[in-house]
Design an enzyme around this catalytic site. Structure first.
Site, PDB file in Angstrom:
ATOM      1  N   LYS A  14       0.838  -1.213   0.000  1.00 19.21           N
ATOM      2  CA  LYS A  14       0.000   0.000   0.000  1.00 19.21           C
ATOM      3  C   LYS A  14       0.873   1.264   0.000  1.00 19.21           C
ATOM      4  CE  LYS A  14      -1.960  -1.214   3.922  1.00 19.21           C
ATOM      5  NZ  LYS A  14      -1.240  -2.476   4.203  1.00 19.21           N
ATOM      6  N   ARG A  89      -9.365   1.241   9.364  1.00 20.94           N
ATOM      7  CA  ARG A  89      -9.019  -0.152   9.642  1.00 20.94           C
ATOM      8  C   ARG A  89     -10.093  -0.846  10.453  1.00 20.94           C
ATOM      9  NH1 ARG A  89      -3.080   0.638   9.092  1.00 20.94           N
ATOM     10  NH2 ARG A  89      -2.117  -1.372   9.420  1.00 20.94           N
ATOM     11  N   ARG A 123      11.834  -5.807   4.293  1.00 21.71           N
ATOM     12  CA  ARG A 123      11.624  -4.360   4.118  1.00 21.71           C
ATOM     13  C   ARG A 123      12.657  -3.547   4.908  1.00 21.71           C
ATOM     14  NH1 ARG A 123       5.892  -1.784   5.248  1.00 21.71           N
ATOM     15  NH2 ARG A 123       6.107  -2.878   7.225  1.00 21.71           N
ATOM     16  N   ARG A 156      11.793  -1.919  10.555  1.00 23.96           N
ATOM     17  CA  ARG A 156      10.757  -1.529  11.514  1.00 23.96           C
ATOM     18  C   ARG A 156      10.653  -2.550  12.644  1.00 23.96           C
ATOM     19  NH1 ARG A 156       5.471   0.183   8.040  1.00 23.96           N
ATOM     20  NH2 ARG A 156       4.497  -1.078   9.666  1.00 23.96           N
ATOM     21  N   ARG A 167      -0.117  -9.006  13.310  1.00 28.68           N
ATOM     22  CA  ARG A 167      -0.733  -7.970  12.466  1.00 28.68           C
ATOM     23  C   ARG A 167      -1.656  -8.589  11.427  1.00 28.68           C
ATOM     24  NH1 ARG A 167       4.526  -5.402  10.408  1.00 28.68           N
ATOM     25  NH2 ARG A 167       3.225  -4.099   9.095  1.00 28.68           N
TER      26      ARG A 167
HETATM   27  P1  AP5 Z   1       4.897  -1.604   1.746  1.00 28.57           P
HETATM   28  O1  AP5 Z   1       4.500  -0.758   0.576  1.00 28.57           O
HETATM   29  O2  AP5 Z   1       5.663  -0.950   2.846  1.00 28.57           O
HETATM   30  O3  AP5 Z   1       3.601  -2.389   2.319  1.00 28.57           O
HETATM   31  P2  AP5 Z   1       2.342  -1.861   3.107  1.00 28.57           P
HETATM   32  O4  AP5 Z   1       1.137  -2.544   2.561  1.00 28.57           O
HETATM   33  O5  AP5 Z   1       2.308  -0.363   3.141  1.00 28.57           O
HETATM   34  O6  AP5 Z   1       2.669  -2.492   4.534  1.00 28.57           O
HETATM   35  P3  AP5 Z   1       2.660  -1.884   5.988  1.00 28.57           P
HETATM   36  O7  AP5 Z   1       3.356  -2.896   6.844  1.00 28.57           O
HETATM   37  O8  AP5 Z   1       3.216  -0.488   6.041  1.00 28.57           O
HETATM   38  O9  AP5 Z   1       1.170  -1.845   6.304  1.00 28.57           O
HETATM   39  P4  AP5 Z   1       0.519  -1.926   7.638  1.00 28.57           P
HETATM   40  O10 AP5 Z   1      -0.842  -1.607   7.230  1.00 28.57           O
HETATM   41  O11 AP5 Z   1       0.683  -3.149   8.435  1.00 28.57           O
HETATM   42  O12 AP5 Z   1       1.356  -0.866   8.525  1.00 28.57           O
HETATM   43  P5  AP5 Z   1       1.075   0.659   8.918  1.00 28.57           P
HETATM   44  O13 AP5 Z   1       2.349   1.353   8.818  1.00 28.57           O
HETATM   45  O14 AP5 Z   1      -0.107   1.182   8.213  1.00 28.57           O
HETATM   46  O15 AP5 Z   1       5.721  -2.853   1.169  1.00 28.57           O
HETATM   47  C1  AP5 Z   1       6.256  -3.839   2.027  1.00 28.57           C
HETATM   48  C2  AP5 Z   1       7.588  -4.372   1.445  1.00 28.57           C
HETATM   49  O16 AP5 Z   1       7.333  -5.062   0.224  1.00 28.57           O
HETATM   50  C3  AP5 Z   1       8.598  -3.266   1.080  1.00 28.57           C
HETATM   51  O17 AP5 Z   1       9.879  -3.766   1.360  1.00 28.57           O
HETATM   52  C4  AP5 Z   1       8.425  -3.053  -0.434  1.00 28.57           C
HETATM   53  O18 AP5 Z   1       9.643  -2.639  -1.057  1.00 28.57           O
HETATM   54  C5  AP5 Z   1       8.020  -4.455  -0.886  1.00 28.57           C
HETATM   55  N1  AP5 Z   1       7.020  -4.439  -1.965  1.00 28.57           N
HETATM   56  C6  AP5 Z   1       5.900  -3.671  -2.028  1.00 28.57           C
HETATM   57  N2  AP5 Z   1       5.184  -3.974  -3.120  1.00 28.57           N
HETATM   58  C7  AP5 Z   1       5.864  -4.961  -3.758  1.00 28.57           C
HETATM   59  C8  AP5 Z   1       5.618  -5.723  -4.939  1.00 28.57           C
HETATM   60  N3  AP5 Z   1       4.521  -5.520  -5.671  1.00 28.57           N
HETATM   61  N4  AP5 Z   1       6.499  -6.673  -5.296  1.00 28.57           N
HETATM   62  C9  AP5 Z   1       7.601  -6.910  -4.533  1.00 28.57           C
HETATM   63  N5  AP5 Z   1       7.899  -6.241  -3.405  1.00 28.57           N
HETATM   64  C10 AP5 Z   1       7.029  -5.268  -3.009  1.00 28.57           C
HETATM   65  O19 AP5 Z   1       0.647   0.481  10.452  1.00 28.57           O
HETATM   66  C11 AP5 Z   1       1.572   0.115  11.442  1.00 28.57           C
HETATM   67  C12 AP5 Z   1       0.863   0.060  12.801  1.00 28.57           C
HETATM   68  O20 AP5 Z   1       0.322   1.360  13.132  1.00 28.57           O
HETATM   69  C13 AP5 Z   1      -0.343  -0.887  12.903  1.00 28.57           C
HETATM   70  O21 AP5 Z   1       0.044  -2.213  13.183  1.00 28.57           O
HETATM   71  C14 AP5 Z   1      -1.147  -0.233  14.033  1.00 28.57           C
HETATM   72  O22 AP5 Z   1      -0.598  -0.543  15.295  1.00 28.57           O
HETATM   73  C15 AP5 Z   1      -0.942   1.236  13.788  1.00 28.57           C
HETATM   74  N6  AP5 Z   1      -1.987   1.827  12.897  1.00 28.57           N
HETATM   75  C16 AP5 Z   1      -1.781   2.377  11.663  1.00 28.57           C
HETATM   76  N7  AP5 Z   1      -2.960   2.798  11.147  1.00 28.57           N
HETATM   77  C17 AP5 Z   1      -3.907   2.494  12.059  1.00 28.57           C
HETATM   78  C18 AP5 Z   1      -5.333   2.644  12.077  1.00 28.57           C
HETATM   79  N8  AP5 Z   1      -5.996   3.207  11.052  1.00 28.57           N
HETATM   80  N9  AP5 Z   1      -6.012   2.200  13.170  1.00 28.57           N
HETATM   81  C19 AP5 Z   1      -5.357   1.652  14.229  1.00 28.57           C
HETATM   82  N10 AP5 Z   1      -4.008   1.464  14.263  1.00 28.57           N
HETATM   83  C20 AP5 Z   1      -3.296   1.885  13.178  1.00 28.57           C
END
Ligand code: AP5
Length: 214
Positions: A14, A89, A123, A156, A167
């Site tokens: 994402k 979420r 990552r 991270r 997660r």
């Molecule tokens: P990346 O693009 O970083 O993936 P992502 O889907 O953004 O994954 P996240 O881990 O950031 O999502 P998340 O939703 O768990 O975490 P968030 O930060 O929102 O890609 C991942 C890896 O794959 C990278 O190395 C990239 O290079 C590679 N890649 C990407 N696409 C690829 C492809 N097509 N092919 C090959 N490689 C690829 O949330 C973190 C924490 O914050 C949560 O656990 C929670 O505690 C809190 N939080 C955040 N938002 C909320 C909310 N709305 N409500 C409550 N808690 C929240």
């Protein structure tokens, strides 16, 4: 102007696609994960509140997150619209968002569990500018150094296997119900995020141009 949401399991890509759409089309990503990580780094009251939830792989409480998004939208302008990455979420967050703005489309970036575990374990993120890398799929030119700003890359805290599994469980139990919520509203677009990130970004950009832009 369009407002789009990215839903998908952790590691679906994402953040990567949101950043590509920002560079190519000017849409502003609103990542609640990035806002929270910044707050943790700066040691603000919000960061202190959020850190334990994030380290455990659990969701930060709805009222905290809804407050963050309201404030962000009130203080950041986007002529092209926002891409909500990682928000909403929960159903409560989705209902709150409905009160804040109109949503034009919701992209479900779905990828298999094996794929997301491999992506998250490899990552690396830039400490300074937040650029996202992968040790195999998208390595920096110099190991451990950001191509864009020269910042140091780090892993991270929540990208350890046990936290990744938590997660994924939280995603299935608390976030996946949003899929039906938005499908029933006719807003959901399925994206096969197992593919290359460039293909995913292209498909989404084309869809927005054809269906959502006015
Ligand atoms: P990346 O693009 O970083 O993936 P992502 O889907 O953004 O994954 P996240 O881990 O950031 O999502 P998340 O939703 O768990 O975490 P968030 O930060 O929102 O890609 C991942 C890896 O794959 C990278 O190395 C990239 O290079 C590679 N890649 C990407 N696409 C690829 C492809 N097509 N092919 C090959 N490689 C690829 O949330 C973190 C924490 O914050 C949560 O656990 C929670 O505690 C809190 N939080 C955040 N938002 C909320 C909310 N709305 N409500 C409550 N808690 C929240």
């Amino acid at each position: 102007m369009i407002n789009a949401i990215f839903i998908g399991p952790p590691g679906a890509g994402k953040g990567t696609v949101a950043s590509m759409l920002h560079d190519e089309c000017g849409y502003v990503p609103l990542s609640t994960g990035d806002i929270l990580r910044r707050a943790v780094k700066e040691g603000t009251e919000l960061g202190i509140k959020a850190k334990d939830y994030m380290d455990r792989g659990e969701l930060v409480p709805d009222d905290v997150i809804i407050g963050i998004v309201k404030e962000y939208m009130a203080t950041n302008d986007s002529a092209k619209g926002f891409i909500f990455d990682g928000f909403p979420r929960t159903i409560a967050q989705a209902e709150a968002l409905q009160e804040m703005t109109q949503i034009d489309c919701v992209f479900l970036l779905d990828a298999s569990e094996d794929v997301v575990i491999e992506r998250l374990s490899g990552r690396r993120v830039c400490k300074k500018c937040g650029a996202i890398y992968h040790i195999k799929n998208h390595p920096p030119k110099v190991e451990g150094v950001c191509d864009i700003c020269g910042g140091e890359l780090y892993q991270r805290d929540d990208d350890r296997e046990q936290t990744i599994r938590m997660r994924l469980r939280v995603y299935r139990e608390q976030t996946a119900p949003l899929i039906d919520f938005y499908r029933e509203k006719g807003l959901l677009v399925d994206i096969d995020a197992n593919r290359d990130a460039v293909e995913n970004a292209r498909e989404i950009a084309d869809y927005i141009k054809r269906h959502c832009s006015n």
